[in-house]
Motif scaffolding. Structure first.
Motif, mmCIF file in Angstrom:
data_model
loop_
_atom_site.group_PDB
_atom_site.id
_atom_site.type_symbol
_atom_site.label_atom_id
_atom_site.label_comp_id
_atom_site.label_asym_id
_atom_site.label_seq_id
_atom_site.Cartn_x
_atom_site.Cartn_y
_atom_site.Cartn_z
ATOM 1 N N GLU A 185 81.387 46.103 76.206
ATOM 2 C CA GLU A 185 81.556 47.467 76.677
ATOM 3 C C GLU A 185 81.614 48.488 75.538
ATOM 4 N N VAL A 186 81.572 48.013 74.311
ATOM 5 C CA VAL A 186 81.656 48.911 73.161
ATOM 6 C C VAL A 186 80.301 49.582 72.935
ATOM 7 N N THR A 187 80.321 50.893 72.805
ATOM 8 C CA THR A 187 79.123 51.659 72.447
ATOM 9 C C THR A 187 79.469 52.536 71.252
ATOM 10 N N PRO A 188 78.472 52.944 70.474
ATOM 11 C CA PRO A 188 78.763 53.832 69.335
ATOM 12 C C PRO A 188 79.530 55.077 69.752
ATOM 13 N N GLU A 189 79.224 55.617 70.924
ATOM 14 C CA GLU A 189 79.872 56.844 71.377
ATOM 15 C C GLU A 189 81.373 56.656 71.622
ATOM 16 N N GLY B 173 84.858 37.326 68.805
ATOM 17 C CA GLY B 173 85.584 38.207 67.893
ATOM 18 C C GLY B 173 84.707 38.912 66.876
ATOM 19 N N THR B 174 83.815 38.172 66.242
ATOM 20 C CA THR B 174 82.971 38.812 65.234
ATOM 21 C C THR B 174 81.942 39.745 65.880
ATOM 22 N N LYS B 175 81.587 39.477 67.125
ATOM 23 C CA LYS B 175 80.718 40.409 67.853
ATOM 24 C C LYS B 175 81.434 41.737 68.091
ATOM 25 N N ALA B 176 82.719 41.664 68.411
ATOM 26 C CA ALA B 176 83.491 42.884 68.641
ATOM 27 C C ALA B 176 83.586 43.721 67.366
ATOM 28 N N ILE B 177 83.790 43.050 66.246
ATOM 29 C CA ILE B 177 83.857 43.770 64.966
ATOM 30 C C ILE B 177 82.535 44.448 64.668
ATOM 31 N N ARG B 178 81.454 43.741 64.855
ATOM 32 C CA ARG B 178 80.135 44.320 64.601
ATOM 33 C C ARG B 178 79.846 45.466 65.571
ATOM 34 N N ALA B 179 80.275 45.320 66.812
ATOM 35 C CA ALA B 179 80.030 46.370 67.807
ATOM 36 C C ALA B 179 80.754 47.662 67.454
ATOM 37 N N ALA B 180 81.853 47.546 66.694
ATOM 38 C CA ALA B 180 82.663 48.718 66.349
ATOM 39 C C ALA B 180 82.320 49.276 64.974
ATOM 40 N N GLU B 181 81.134 49.009 64.494
ATOM 41 C CA GLU B 181 80.741 49.459 63.153
ATOM 42 C C GLU B 181 80.874 50.965 62.960
ATOM 43 N N ALA C 265 89.468 44.823 73.076
ATOM 44 C CA ALA C 265 89.608 43.399 73.360
ATOM 45 C C ALA C 265 88.252 42.724 73.160
ATOM 46 N N SER C 266 88.243 41.629 72.450
ATOM 47 C CA SER C 266 86.972 40.915 72.272
ATOM 48 C C SER C 266 86.467 40.348 73.586
ATOM 49 N N GLY C 267 87.410 39.882 74.424
ATOM 50 C CA GLY C 267 86.992 39.281 75.679
ATOM 51 C C GLY C 267 86.349 37.925 75.470
#
Length: 239
Positions: free
Chosen positions: A11-15, A105-113, A143-145
Protein backbone atom coordinates in the motif's frame (compact mmCIF):
# COMPACT_ATOMS: atom_id res chain seq x y z
CA UNK A 1 2.21 15.83 15.15
CA UNK A 2 0.22 14.24 12.35
CA UNK A 3 0.40 10.44 12.45
CA UNK A 4 -0.76 7.98 9.81
CA UNK A 5 -0.31 4.22 9.42
CA UNK A 6 -0.03 1.96 6.39
CA UNK A 7 -0.98 -1.69 6.79
CA UNK A 8 1.29 -3.36 4.19
CA UNK A 9 4.28 -2.62 1.96
CA UNK A 10 1.96 -3.11 -1.03
CA UNK A 11 0.00 0.00 0.00
CA UNK A 12 3.04 2.29 0.10
CA UNK A 13 3.23 4.88 -2.67
CA UNK A 14 5.73 7.72 -3.12
CA UNK A 15 2.94 10.21 -2.44
CA UNK A 16 2.19 8.70 0.99
CA UNK A 17 5.78 8.88 2.22
CA UNK A 18 7.52 11.70 0.35
CA UNK A 19 8.73 14.42 2.70
CA UNK A 20 7.55 12.51 5.78
CA UNK A 21 9.22 10.62 8.59
CA UNK A 22 8.61 6.92 7.91
CA UNK A 23 8.97 3.97 10.26
CA UNK A 24 9.10 0.43 8.87
CA UNK A 25 7.92 -2.39 11.15
CA UNK A 26 8.22 -6.14 10.55
CA UNK A 27 7.84 -7.80 13.95
CA UNK A 28 8.11 -11.36 12.58
CA UNK A 29 10.90 -10.97 11.84
CA UNK A 30 12.94 -8.62 9.64
CA UNK A 31 13.06 -5.46 11.71
CA UNK A 32 13.49 -7.48 14.90
CA UNK A 33 16.53 -9.05 13.26
CA UNK A 34 17.93 -5.68 12.17
CA UNK A 35 17.52 -4.10 15.59
CA UNK A 36 19.10 -7.12 17.30
CA UNK A 37 22.04 -7.26 14.88
CA UNK A 38 22.84 -3.57 15.34
CA UNK A 39 22.43 -3.81 19.11
CA UNK A 40 24.85 -6.74 19.21
CA UNK A 41 27.63 -5.04 17.29
CA UNK A 42 26.89 -5.21 13.55
CA UNK A 43 28.24 -2.16 11.73
CA UNK A 44 25.26 -1.75 9.43
CA UNK A 45 22.46 -3.56 7.63
CA UNK A 46 22.14 -3.39 3.84
CA UNK A 47 18.56 -4.18 2.78
CA UNK A 48 18.26 -5.66 -0.71
CA UNK A 49 15.35 -7.11 -2.64
CA UNK A 50 16.80 -10.32 -4.04
CA UNK A 51 19.33 -13.02 -3.16
CA UNK A 52 21.24 -12.15 -6.33
CA UNK A 53 21.68 -8.57 -5.07
CA UNK A 54 23.01 -9.94 -1.78
CA UNK A 55 25.49 -12.28 -3.46
CA UNK A 56 26.64 -9.46 -5.73
CA UNK A 57 27.18 -7.11 -2.80
CA UNK A 58 29.30 -9.69 -1.00
CA UNK A 59 31.29 -10.42 -4.15
CA UNK A 60 32.09 -6.74 -4.65
CA UNK A 61 32.77 -5.78 -1.03
CA UNK A 62 35.01 -8.50 0.36
CA UNK A 63 35.11 -9.97 3.85
CA UNK A 64 33.22 -9.25 7.07
CA UNK A 65 29.87 -9.55 5.31
CA UNK A 66 27.04 -11.79 6.46
CA UNK A 67 24.16 -12.77 4.21
CA UNK A 68 20.93 -12.98 6.20
CA UNK A 69 17.42 -13.64 4.98
CA UNK A 70 14.55 -15.91 4.09
CA UNK A 71 11.93 -16.82 1.58
CA UNK A 72 8.67 -18.09 3.07
CA UNK A 73 10.41 -18.26 6.49
CA UNK A 74 13.16 -20.63 5.26
CA UNK A 75 16.85 -19.83 4.94
CA UNK A 76 18.07 -18.96 1.44
CA UNK A 77 20.55 -21.41 -0.02
CA UNK A 78 24.07 -20.03 0.22
CA UNK A 79 23.24 -17.53 2.99
CA UNK A 80 25.00 -17.46 6.35
CA UNK A 81 21.87 -17.15 8.47
CA UNK A 82 18.12 -17.31 8.22
CA UNK A 83 15.86 -14.44 9.26
CA UNK A 84 16.17 -15.22 12.96
CA UNK A 85 17.05 -12.60 15.59
CA UNK A 86 18.46 -15.39 17.75
CA UNK A 87 21.20 -15.94 15.15
CA UNK A 88 22.34 -12.32 15.58
CA UNK A 89 24.58 -12.99 18.59
CA UNK A 90 27.52 -10.71 19.37
CA UNK A 91 29.99 -13.44 18.45
CA UNK A 92 28.38 -13.71 15.00
CA UNK A 93 27.72 -10.08 14.08
CA UNK A 94 30.25 -7.83 15.83
CA UNK A 95 32.01 -5.62 13.24
CA UNK A 96 30.11 -7.33 10.43
CA UNK A 97 28.01 -5.85 7.65
CA UNK A 98 24.68 -7.65 7.41
CA UNK A 99 23.22 -7.87 3.91
CA UNK A 100 19.59 -8.83 4.20
CA UNK A 101 16.67 -9.81 2.00
CA UNK A 102 13.28 -11.01 3.22
CA UNK A 103 9.87 -11.72 1.81
CA UNK A 104 8.29 -8.54 3.20
CA UNK A 105 10.48 -6.34 5.39
CA UNK A 106 13.09 -5.32 2.85
CA UNK A 107 10.33 -4.65 0.33
CA UNK A 108 8.76 -2.21 2.78
CA UNK A 109 12.07 -0.40 3.22
CA UNK A 110 12.55 -0.12 -0.52
CA UNK A 111 8.95 1.04 -0.99
CA UNK A 112 9.60 3.91 1.44
CA UNK A 113 12.64 5.25 -0.41
CA UNK A 114 11.01 8.65 -0.91
CA UNK A 115 10.63 9.27 2.83
CA UNK A 116 12.47 12.27 4.25
CA UNK A 117 13.84 10.08 7.04
CA UNK A 118 13.34 6.38 7.68
CA UNK A 119 13.49 4.47 10.97
CA UNK A 120 13.36 0.75 11.71
CA UNK A 121 11.21 -0.40 14.61
CA UNK A 122 9.88 -3.49 16.32
CA UNK A 123 8.44 -4.31 19.71
CA UNK A 124 12.06 -4.62 20.90
CA UNK A 125 12.86 -0.93 20.42
CA UNK A 126 9.41 0.63 20.19
CA UNK A 127 9.76 3.00 23.14
CA UNK A 128 13.20 4.24 22.04
CA UNK A 129 11.83 4.89 18.57
CA UNK A 130 8.73 6.66 19.90
CA UNK A 131 10.92 9.04 21.89
CA UNK A 132 12.62 10.16 18.68
CA UNK A 133 9.34 10.36 16.77
CA UNK A 134 7.80 12.60 19.43
CA UNK A 135 10.07 15.38 18.18
CA UNK A 136 8.72 15.18 14.61
CA UNK A 137 5.77 16.83 12.86
CA UNK A 138 4.57 14.36 10.21
CA UNK A 139 5.04 10.61 10.70
CA UNK A 140 3.83 7.51 8.90
CA UNK A 141 4.17 4.04 10.43
CA UNK A 142 4.49 1.28 7.82
CA UNK A 143 3.64 -2.34 8.58
CA UNK A 144 5.49 -4.70 6.28
CA UNK A 145 2.59 -7.13 6.32
CA UNK A 146 2.78 -10.53 4.68
CA UNK A 147 2.70 -11.04 0.93
CA UNK A 148 1.09 -7.65 0.49
CA UNK A 149 -1.58 -8.19 3.14
CA UNK A 150 -2.42 -7.07 6.68
CA UNK A 151 -0.72 -8.82 9.60
CA UNK A 152 -1.86 -8.73 13.20
CA UNK A 153 1.58 -8.46 14.81
CA UNK A 154 2.77 -5.47 12.76
CA UNK A 155 -0.48 -3.60 13.34
CA UNK A 156 -0.26 -4.27 17.07
CA UNK A 157 3.24 -2.81 17.08
CA UNK A 158 2.06 0.26 15.18
CA UNK A 159 -0.72 0.59 17.74
CA UNK A 160 1.77 0.33 20.59
CA UNK A 161 3.97 3.09 19.16
CA UNK A 162 0.87 5.22 18.53
CA UNK A 163 -0.23 4.69 22.12
CA UNK A 164 3.21 5.70 23.41
CA UNK A 165 3.08 8.87 21.34
CA UNK A 166 -0.43 9.66 22.56
CA UNK A 167 0.76 9.33 26.16
CA UNK A 168 3.64 11.70 25.42
CA UNK A 169 1.91 14.27 23.22
CA UNK A 170 -1.76 14.16 24.21
CA UNK A 171 -3.86 16.60 22.21
CA UNK A 172 -0.82 17.61 20.17
CA UNK A 173 -1.08 14.27 18.35
CA UNK A 174 -3.42 14.11 15.37
CA UNK A 175 -4.35 10.59 14.28
CA UNK A 176 -5.86 9.38 11.04
CA UNK A 177 -8.70 6.88 11.28
CA UNK A 178 -6.24 4.10 10.43
CA UNK A 179 -3.92 5.17 13.24
CA UNK A 180 -6.86 5.30 15.66
CA UNK A 181 -7.82 1.76 14.65
CA UNK A 182 -4.28 0.44 15.16
CA UNK A 183 -4.07 2.08 18.58
CA UNK A 184 -7.42 0.67 19.66
CA UNK A 185 -6.43 -2.81 18.52
CA UNK A 186 -3.34 -2.60 20.72
CA UNK A 187 -5.28 -1.25 23.70
CA UNK A 188 -7.82 -4.07 23.47
CA UNK A 189 -5.09 -6.73 23.29
CA UNK A 190 -2.30 -5.26 25.43
CA UNK A 191 -2.82 -7.59 28.40
CA UNK A 192 -2.00 -10.59 26.18
CA UNK A 193 -0.64 -9.61 22.80
CA UNK A 194 0.31 -13.16 21.90
CA UNK A 195 -3.26 -14.38 22.33
CA UNK A 196 -4.43 -12.17 19.46
CA UNK A 197 -1.29 -12.32 17.35
CA UNK A 198 -1.27 -16.12 17.50
CA UNK A 199 -4.43 -16.20 15.41
CA UNK A 200 -2.62 -14.53 12.51
CA UNK A 201 -1.50 -16.46 9.43
CA UNK A 202 2.17 -15.46 9.52
CA UNK A 203 2.46 -16.22 13.23
CA UNK A 204 1.00 -19.66 12.61
CA UNK A 205 3.43 -20.25 9.74
CA UNK A 206 6.42 -19.56 11.98
CA UNK A 207 4.98 -21.71 14.76
CA UNK A 208 4.48 -24.58 12.32
CA UNK A 209 8.20 -24.40 11.58
CA UNK A 210 9.09 -24.70 15.27
CA UNK A 211 10.15 -21.06 15.67
CA UNK A 212 8.49 -20.52 19.06
CA UNK A 213 11.66 -19.05 20.59
CA UNK A 214 11.89 -16.49 17.77
CA UNK A 215 8.27 -15.51 18.31
CA UNK A 216 8.63 -15.04 22.06
CA UNK A 217 11.77 -12.97 21.58
CA UNK A 218 10.14 -10.72 18.98
CA UNK A 219 7.35 -9.85 21.45
CA UNK A 220 9.81 -8.67 24.14
CA UNK A 221 8.55 -5.11 24.49
CA UNK A 222 11.24 -2.43 24.92
CA UNK A 223 14.03 -4.91 25.64
CA UNK A 224 16.49 -2.95 23.47
CA UNK A 225 17.26 0.73 23.96
CA UNK A 226 18.30 1.57 20.42
CA UNK A 227 17.14 3.75 17.54
CA UNK A 228 17.85 2.44 14.04
CA UNK A 229 17.62 4.63 10.97
CA UNK A 230 18.55 4.92 7.29
CA UNK A 231 21.79 6.70 6.44
CA UNK A 232 22.96 6.76 2.83
CA UNK A 233 20.80 3.77 2.02
CA UNK A 234 22.12 1.71 4.95
CA UNK A 235 20.44 0.89 8.26
CA UNK A 236 22.60 1.94 11.19
CA UNK A 237 22.28 2.60 14.91
CA UNK A 238 21.80 6.17 16.06
CA UNK A 239 24.80 7.02 18.25
Amino acid sequence: MNLDVIFSWSEVTPERVKGRIAVVIDVLRATSVMVTALNNGALKVIPVLTPDEAFEYKKNNGKDILLVGERHADIIEGFDFSNSPLDMSPISVTNQTVVMTTTNGTKAIRAAEEAKELYIASFLNARSTAQILAQQDDVVLIASGSNGSFTMEDTLCMGYITNLLESELGNALGLTDAALAARQLFINAQQNLLALASQGKHYRLLKSKGLDDDIRYCFSLDSINLVCYRKNGEIVALK
